[in-house]
Scaffold this active site. Sequence first.
Site, PDB file in Angstrom:
ATOM      1  N   GLY A 139      41.617  48.943  46.172  1.00  0.00           N
ATOM      2  CA  GLY A 139      42.420  49.605  45.141  1.00  0.00           C
ATOM      3  C   GLY A 139      43.917  49.596  45.435  1.00  0.00           C
ATOM      4  CG  ASP A 148      32.152  48.378  47.958  1.00  0.00           C
ATOM      5  OD1 ASP A 148      32.889  48.114  46.980  1.00  0.00           O
ATOM      6  OD2 ASP A 148      32.248  49.452  48.577  1.00  0.00           O
ATOM      7  CB  SER A 149      36.335  47.088  49.024  1.00  0.00           C
ATOM      8  OG  SER A 149      35.936  48.411  48.730  1.00  0.00           O
ATOM      9  CB  CYS A 179      33.351  46.402  44.587  1.00  0.00           C
ATOM     10  SG  CYS A 179      35.083  46.880  44.711  1.00  0.00           S
ATOM     11  CG  ASN A 180      33.065  50.541  39.576  1.00  0.00           C
ATOM     12  OD1 ASN A 180      32.645  50.624  38.437  1.00  0.00           O
ATOM     13  ND2 ASN A 180      32.418  51.082  40.604  1.00  0.00           N
ATOM     14  CB  THR A 181      38.228  47.697  42.716  1.00  0.00           C
ATOM     15  OG1 THR A 181      38.153  49.129  42.710  1.00  0.00           O
ATOM     16  CG2 THR A 181      39.666  47.268  42.756  1.00  0.00           C
ATOM     17  CG  HIS A 235      33.835  53.828  48.507  1.00  0.00           C
ATOM     18  ND1 HIS A 235      33.971  52.543  48.033  1.00  0.00           N
ATOM     19  CD2 HIS A 235      34.005  53.753  49.853  1.00  0.00           C
ATOM     20  CE1 HIS A 235      34.237  51.733  49.065  1.00  0.00           C
ATOM     21  NE2 HIS A 235      34.262  52.439  50.171  1.00  0.00           N
ATOM     22  CB  CYS A 242      35.070  54.207  42.788  1.00  0.00           C
ATOM     23  SG  CYS A 242      35.247  53.637  44.497  1.00  0.00           S
TER      24      CYS A 242
HETATM   25  N1  DGL Z   1      33.747  50.779  45.971  1.00  0.00           N
HETATM   26  C1  DGL Z   1      34.929  50.204  45.394  1.00  0.00           C
HETATM   27  C2  DGL Z   1      34.882  50.355  43.871  1.00  0.00           C
HETATM   28  O1  DGL Z   1      33.815  50.573  43.327  1.00  0.00           O
HETATM   29  C3  DGL Z   1      36.152  50.743  46.067  1.00  0.00           C
HETATM   30  C4  DGL Z   1      37.381  49.960  45.803  1.00  0.00           C
HETATM   31  C5  DGL Z   1      38.434  50.058  46.871  1.00  0.00           C
HETATM   32  O2  DGL Z   1      38.190  49.551  47.962  1.00  0.00           O
HETATM   33  O3  DGL Z   1      39.511  50.591  46.585  1.00  0.00           O
HETATM   34  O4  DGL Z   1      35.872  50.225  43.190  1.00  0.00           O
END
Ligand code: DGL
Length: 285
Positions: free
Chosen positions: A49, A16-17, A79-81, A191, A189
């Site tokens: 993001g 993930d980010s 990570c969705n993004t 998070h 997301c």
């Molecule tokens: N956990 C990431 C997601 O699901 C966060 C993305 C981010 O770092 O902005 O999108």
Amino acid sequence: MNAPASSCAAPIGIFDSGLGGLSVLRAVRAQLPAERLIYVADSRYAPYGKRDDDFIADRTLAICEWLVAQGAKALVVACNTATAQSIALVRERLAVPLVGVEPGIKPAAALSKSRVAGVLATEVTLRSARFQALVERHAADLRVLCQPGHGLVEAVERCDVDSPALVELLRGYVQPMLDAGADTLVLGCTHYPFLDAAIRSIVGERMTLVDTSVAIARQLERVLDQHGLRAYPADDVGSTTARFCSTSDGAHLRTLAAALLGIEAQVECVSIPSPRTREPEANAA
Ligand code: DGL
């Protein structure tokens, strides 16, 4: 793509980010306790993001390649993004089985009685063609209220999941959804599941919160089975072992792993260069 039996003992790479993917790791550990895991938090470059599309693709590919080089038999882009922006590219470049995450629009459409649902996600996720297609495919008769969760990833990254300021920030996002009649809230997301209690303190029982981490763990299980890669306790792979890596100093990853997963993680600080971050300090800010 059937793998030799010995590959079953290889780890699964989860990335993930930042710290959000721990919500997915938690579900994977519960669903697949015999699997070894390597988790990478790209906290040095979070939040994604706020990054441009090329930067996200650059980091996603570099981290997936790094995980494969560490011996990962399958990858979860938790990570969705990164999924919305880059999973097609990773699928093109890497032959490893891959699972991505996406906002739970389909479950929300099944759950909502008022036919109004809110979606909290990053701006990158919400504006992606992948998200738009998801809404068109599954939410034709659902009013979908999209809200970028500005500031929420940063809060979780500093381990703030319940401060008064955070609750007020969240209230500004979810109160308009309640006012518009939404009875379902998609946590788009990884998070955001860590903000579950803070969101509950605002919405009470008026909204169903949709978190897809358990569904992702099940999908991973199916993908491993399809490829003959699943570890079983008999494979003696060291049940529930996880290696935690961070591209930042790792202190927050250690704190959140202890608070959320109840484990005292030894966090490795790793350097994962990518074309856009080749000169480490210059591009990090
Ligand atoms: N956990 C990431 C997601 O699901 C966060 C993305 C981010 O770092 O902005 O999108």
